[in-house]
Design a protein around this motif. Sequence first.
Motif, PDB file in Angstrom:
ATOM      1  N   MET B   1      41.707 -48.169  15.880  1.00 43.75           N
ATOM      2  CA  MET B   1      41.042 -49.196  16.685  1.00 43.75           C
ATOM      3  C   MET B   1      40.365 -50.240  15.797  1.00 43.75           C
ATOM      4  N   ILE B   2      40.996 -50.537  14.662  1.00 45.91           N
ATOM      5  CA  ILE B   2      40.459 -51.535  13.740  1.00 45.91           C
ATOM      6  C   ILE B   2      41.559 -52.579  13.527  1.00 45.91           C
ATOM      7  N   PRO B   3      41.281 -53.848  13.796  1.00 46.70           N
ATOM      8  CA  PRO B   3      42.339 -54.855  13.638  1.00 46.70           C
ATOM      9  C   PRO B   3      42.676 -55.118  12.173  1.00 46.70           C
ATOM     10  N   GLY B   4      43.858 -55.669  11.964  1.00 49.26           N
ATOM     11  CA  GLY B   4      44.242 -56.084  10.620  1.00 49.26           C
ATOM     12  C   GLY B   4      43.596 -57.420  10.276  1.00 49.26           C
ATOM     13  N   GLN B   5      43.998 -57.963   9.125  1.00 51.64           N
ATOM     14  CA  GLN B   5      43.383 -59.229   8.700  1.00 51.64           C
ATOM     15  C   GLN B   5      43.969 -60.411   9.456  1.00 51.64           C
ATOM     16  N   PHE B   6      43.113 -61.407   9.718  1.00 52.39           N
ATOM     17  CA  PHE B   6      43.587 -62.644  10.330  1.00 52.39           C
ATOM     18  C   PHE B   6      42.649 -63.773   9.914  1.00 52.39           C
ATOM     19  N   VAL B   7      43.153 -64.984  10.035  1.00 49.61           N
ATOM     20  CA  VAL B   7      42.329 -66.162   9.746  1.00 49.61           C
ATOM     21  C   VAL B   7      41.806 -66.683  11.080  1.00 49.61           C
ATOM     22  N   TYR B   8      40.531 -66.951  11.116  1.00 47.09           N
ATOM     23  CA  TYR B   8      39.895 -67.386  12.363  1.00 47.09           C
ATOM     24  C   TYR B   8      39.723 -68.904  12.358  1.00 47.09           C
ATOM     25  N   HIS B   9      40.221 -69.550  13.417  1.00 49.67           N
ATOM     26  CA  HIS B   9      40.074 -71.007  13.561  1.00 49.67           C
ATOM     27  C   HIS B   9      39.248 -71.289  14.804  1.00 49.67           C
ATOM     28  N   ARG B  10      38.423 -72.330  14.735  1.00 52.88           N
ATOM     29  CA  ARG B  10      37.643 -72.698  15.922  1.00 52.88           C
ATOM     30  C   ARG B  10      37.709 -74.217  16.104  1.00 52.88           C
ATOM     31  N   PRO B  11      38.808 -74.704  16.651  1.00 49.21           N
ATOM     32  CA  PRO B  11      38.957 -76.146  16.842  1.00 49.21           C
ATOM     33  C   PRO B  11      37.966 -76.670  17.878  1.00 49.21           C
ATOM     34  N   ALA B  12      37.673 -77.992  17.808  1.00 48.41           N
ATOM     35  CA  ALA B  12      36.705 -78.602  18.716  1.00 48.41           C
ATOM     36  C   ALA B  12      37.372 -79.412  19.818  1.00 48.41           C
ATOM     37  N   SER B  13      38.694 -79.612  19.697  1.00 48.37           N
ATOM     38  CA  SER B  13      39.377 -80.390  20.733  1.00 48.37           C
ATOM     39  C   SER B  13      40.747 -79.780  21.021  1.00 48.37           C
ATOM     40  N   ILE B  14      41.303 -80.180  22.165  1.00 44.31           N
ATOM     41  CA  ILE B  14      42.645 -79.683  22.511  1.00 44.31           C
ATOM     42  C   ILE B  14      43.640 -80.135  21.448  1.00 44.31           C
ATOM     43  N   ALA B  15      43.513 -81.381  21.022  1.00 48.91           N
ATOM     44  CA  ALA B  15      44.450 -81.918  20.030  1.00 48.91           C
ATOM     45  C   ALA B  15      44.408 -81.105  18.735  1.00 48.91           C
ATOM     46  N   GLU B  16      43.178 -80.775  18.336  1.00 54.11           N
ATOM     47  CA  GLU B  16      43.029 -79.996  17.105  1.00 54.11           C
ATOM     48  C   GLU B  16      43.626 -78.592  17.275  1.00 54.11           C
ATOM     49  N   ALA B  17      43.380 -77.997  18.438  1.00 52.54           N
ATOM     50  CA  ALA B  17      43.917 -76.658  18.705  1.00 52.54           C
ATOM     51  C   ALA B  17      45.438 -76.677  18.674  1.00 52.54           C
ATOM     52  N   VAL B  18      46.003 -77.663  19.317  1.00 50.25           N
ATOM     53  CA  VAL B  18      47.467 -77.780  19.353  1.00 50.25           C
ATOM     54  C   VAL B  18      48.018 -77.957  17.935  1.00 50.25           C
ATOM     55  N   ALA B  19      47.297 -78.727  17.130  1.00 49.57           N
ATOM     56  CA  ALA B  19      47.759 -78.958  15.755  1.00 49.57           C
ATOM     57  C   ALA B  19      47.721 -77.665  14.939  1.00 49.57           C
ATOM     58  N   VAL B  20      46.632 -76.908  15.081  1.00 49.79           N
ATOM     59  CA  VAL B  20      46.536 -75.644  14.325  1.00 49.79           C
ATOM     60  C   VAL B  20      47.644 -74.691  14.769  1.00 49.79           C
ATOM     61  N   LEU B  21      47.857 -74.619  16.077  1.00 50.10           N
ATOM     62  CA  LEU B  21      48.897 -73.726  16.605  1.00 50.10           C
ATOM     63  C   LEU B  21      50.274 -74.169  16.108  1.00 50.10           C
ATOM     64  N   ALA B  22      50.500 -75.467  16.099  1.00 46.64           N
ATOM     65  CA  ALA B  22      51.805 -75.974  15.662  1.00 46.64           C
ATOM     66  C   ALA B  22      52.037 -75.658  14.188  1.00 46.64           C
ATOM     67  N   ALA B  23      50.958 -75.729  13.411  1.00 45.15           N
ATOM     68  CA  ALA B  23      51.088 -75.490  11.973  1.00 45.15           C
ATOM     69  C   ALA B  23      51.482 -74.051  11.660  1.00 45.15           C
ATOM     70  N   HIS B  24      51.094 -73.111  12.525  1.00 43.59           N
ATOM     71  CA  HIS B  24      51.328 -71.700  12.200  1.00 43.59           C
ATOM     72  C   HIS B  24      52.363 -71.022  13.085  1.00 43.59           C
ATOM     73  N   GLY B  25      52.859 -71.747  14.083  1.00 38.26           N
ATOM     74  CA  GLY B  25      53.966 -71.226  14.900  1.00 38.26           C
ATOM     75  C   GLY B  25      53.704 -69.833  15.445  1.00 38.26           C
ATOM     76  N   ASP B  26      54.689 -68.962  15.297  1.00 34.52           N
ATOM     77  CA  ASP B  26      54.644 -67.579  15.792  1.00 34.52           C
ATOM     78  C   ASP B  26      53.475 -66.758  15.253  1.00 34.52           C
ATOM     79  N   GLU B  27      52.973 -67.171  14.098  1.00 34.34           N
ATOM     80  CA  GLU B  27      51.924 -66.397  13.436  1.00 34.34           C
ATOM     81  C   GLU B  27      50.544 -66.611  14.081  1.00 34.34           C
ATOM     82  N   ALA B  28      50.454 -67.618  14.961  1.00 36.24           N
ATOM     83  CA  ALA B  28      49.158 -67.963  15.545  1.00 36.24           C
ATOM     84  C   ALA B  28      49.106 -67.567  17.018  1.00 36.24           C
ATOM     85  N   ARG B  29      47.898 -67.214  17.469  1.00 35.23           N
ATOM     86  CA  ARG B  29      47.687 -66.942  18.899  1.00 35.23           C
ATOM     87  C   ARG B  29      46.397 -67.623  19.325  1.00 35.23           C
ATOM     88  N   PRO B  30      46.418 -68.304  20.472  1.00 35.77           N
ATOM     89  CA  PRO B  30      45.158 -68.826  20.989  1.00 35.77           C
ATOM     90  C   PRO B  30      44.306 -67.679  21.552  1.00 35.77           C
TER      91      PRO B  30
END
Lengths: 806, 290
Positions: B1-30
């Motif tokens: 019950m312990i998660p593996g490593q991940f990078v945490y992002h906290r965008p401030a806008s929808i545009a920024e969130a979409v950009a971060v997600l686009a940059a990491h593709g399958d590897e990213a989850r909102p």
Amino acid sequence: MNEMVITREQREARLEGMGCKRKRVEDVRFTQGRGNYVDDIKMPNMVHGDFVRSQYAHAKIVKIDASKAKALPGVIAVLTAEDLKPLGLHWMPTLAGDVQAVLADGKVCFQNQEIAFVVAENRYITDDAIQLIEVEYEELPVVVDPFQSMAPDAPVLRPDLDGKMTGAHGPRKHHNHIFEWTIGDQSATDLAFETADVTVKEMLSYHRTHPSPLETCQCLASFDKIKGELTVYGTFQAPHVIRTVASLLSKIPEHKIHVIAPDIGGGFGNKVGAYAGYICSIVATIVTGVPVKWVEDRMENLSTTSFARDYHMTTEIAATKDGKVTGLRVHVLADHGAFDACADPSKWPAGFMNIVTGSYDFPTAHLAVDGVYTNKAPGGVAYRCSFRVTEAAYCIERGMDILAQKLGMDPADLRLKNFIRREQFPYQSALGWEYDSGDYHTAMNKAMEAISYRALRAEQKAKQEAFRRGETREIMGIGVSFFTEIVGAGPSKNCDILGVAMFDSAEIRIHPTGSIIARMGSKSQGQGHETTWAQIIATELGIPADDIMIEEGNTDTAPYGLGTYGSRSTPVAGAAIAMAARKIKNKAQMIAAHLLEVSEYDLEWDIDGFRVKGNPERSKTMKEIAWASYNSPPPGLEPGLEAVNYYDPPNMTYPFGAYFCVMDIDVDTGVAKIRRFYALDDCGTRINPMIIEGQVHGGLTEAFAIAMGQEIKYDELGNVVGASFMDFFIPTAVETPHWETDHTVTPSPHHPIGAKGVGESPNVGGVPAFSNAVNDAFGFLGSTHIQMPHDAWRVWEAAKKLGVHA
Amino acid sequence: MIPGQFVYHRPASIAEAVAVLAAHGDEARPLSGGHSLIPMMKLRMATPEHLVDLAGISELKGISQQGQTIVIGAMTTQADLIKSDLLASALPIIRETSLQIADPQIRTKGTIGGNVANGDPGNDMPGLMQCLGATYHLSGASGERTVAARDFYQGAYFTSLDVGEILTSISIPVPPAGHGYAYEKLKRKIGDYATAATAVILTMADGKVATCSIALTNVSSTPLFAEEAAQLCLGTSLDAATLKAAGEAAKSISDPAADGRGTAEYRREMAGVVTARALAKAASRAMKGA
């Protein structure tokens, strides 16, 4: 002068002694998040261990490749059975006389069995490393159903026992058989059945469940290589026994092992046994030289440490046609899982199942229990009950209802007709117990009156008719349960754990100013000992409970005791407390006589001190006596005021109670609503009525959970399913019914304060009350027995089988 | 019950969130409320390398009315839905449903967007959104688009949401005043998913059902829009025979799995029972409202 106007009642109330609804003193820290649990304890350089567990229920281990894990930065060690072998610690003895693999030795026998122990700098790395360990398995055929375990061609589950046709409890009949335990007069019982007017027979299954305390099992082990001393903080219901076992296994002298059980977040039997996590943490700290912490997660807790029940009880009762019972015959098939790790007193492989004659005057009875191995987790602990007593109570209480139905008698009337009568106590049961005391008729009559039992039956009859006419889709059940418990293990003549007699202890020390520190061999996991033990001492010694500090759980300071489970604390440790207090009181009387310049025999006890008979103005309070005991004792008398008592009880105690459940069932969904639940408990002398009420509420809530859906379930491949709180039923405040509590008081004649223990009664009596209510609801439609658990879908299935959905 | 490593992002806008997600593709989850994703990560059944927390995007929050449509931002929590006076008067079924999701602690974190976008058949909001005829607004690297709730779900955890897209808001047509509604959920205990649940919105005229919409929760790998069951109710007074027929129609499209809540047979039967009960309750509310 104010002292003079204080009344005797006020002096007594000031003590907050026995009978007082004293608020729980431990709750001050618990409710503020200031408890100190194992996982709160942190030591310098502490590292974290956790297990690689088996995916399969039964498989050979072909290969364990830990090379990738060992290469991960932060990983300190990976232990497997191969590493423990040189220390002789790859197997450990169980409390039941079997052995259990600490880490799988070439094969796994249940899903989630421990295979390797990974130690790393933090819990994240530990878990990362676990993912990197590759285990190659070769699957073996699985036995899940205990009824299939002794088939001639059943797979051999325990090759380590190959050829051993005698186990710890006598001959084994099959390679998956553990023991057969029988008691009672078989031929007399058989004869009773041959000559009976009426007999009933039903296989009553009590499904596998789990105690599931809020805090899981955990420990922190630290070995000091310089001093050669081992310190283990752990969730131990029996810390002294853990220390003794740790010493025997590790060869570290017992005085160099410090076992400390800090605050414990619930036990319910889960924390009695010794688990692989403890052994591996201890080995790991010795190997690495740094403290090692192991903390179970919820799924590990539910699926590996200590299940409860899994008893399948073929129950037969013989009776006359007018409803007098003449014989009881029970055969139990007991599923113990892959290793026999039942936590029972060593001579009792089926616990105290022979309390199965219950509250009734059976002239003869016979009980046989067959324990078998299956590919399920080991355990078989007493989940909030004395050893197998809740199984026994379920067996007889369902059985009596089934008999009542066959006879066409009211189930309460059948019980009243067959109760052991007050004048029969002490009562020798057909299966070997001496019931110390009881007054069943008084309790039952009080309960029936309190709930207006006859009126409920009339209402039920009207509802049944309305149901038959199609006016309602709801049916009503009235569950009757009258239980007798057997608690307080126990007398050394018949109770021990691995040779350690089941006494308990108390050490009381009065300081010069009259305050007290007292330590016991028991260990609270939420029972409120810090509150109630002080109340016993307060009444016995006349010192206010607030001036008494209770300490438990530290094996360096507490006297040796067998811990807290099986409702043994009040019957055994509670007696030790009273006896130790009385030793102090005897010495205090000598000191008071000296101070008052009279003979001891001229003194009498008066609430908080001694006074001269016939001259009550002349008195000495316990506080005054305490000061004098240190500073001006009578010539020749040793200074100080303290005492120790180790109490070996002469008999068990036998709490009892009458429980009634009123239930409405929606036949179209199977949803059962508890309309009313009334619980009358007789636990003898009542130390703290508020704590008793809390205990009863908690135990009934667990009983409700068990009866109505709480279950550890396996699929046909031996995968444990539902071992998380998503599926495992823990009722919230929303589901929990309202509890009505009541009591009678029949003190135990052999216990120093007459107390009997109560913590487990509500689980023992509660489960049959719920199950009998469900069964009672469907009885008029022709049903004789519906197996537990009674969750909605199973109740719906029962309704469907009876044709009510057509 | 312990998660593996991940990078945490906290965008401030929808545009920024979409950009971060686009940059990491399958590897990213909102990440929205986290009550589905984080447990999956702790079990290591989900192992995203990049977690894009949407909690810092204020434009994703809030409930507003635009004409005859109510728009709910994806990051609006269930607790917010329960507190909203606007929803209580215009769309009381949302409050009724929200109160049956999990427990108060979880409802304070859990969001409507996470609930509908995750594709978990156990979630309550997807069926409700189908019943209400809601539309989802999606935003991704290639722009914005809308998908009807009734077309969104393709399988368990499998939706029309493309990799890198986030669900930003939900628009719901306001049902007529005086409509009847009910969300009838059979569950084992507080916090549990439905054994079976049914959402009903209907209107009555002259004692007969004028319009009716029904959707089912957790009796298939997706929520089910029960069109035939609703059709059967039109023009009827929801007499016993109609309720039974509608229940049968609901059952006929249900395909639940056996689980701890019961056998497949039981859960299918319960789909029928809760549908009939939801209809009866909705009708009685519509009659009272009229």
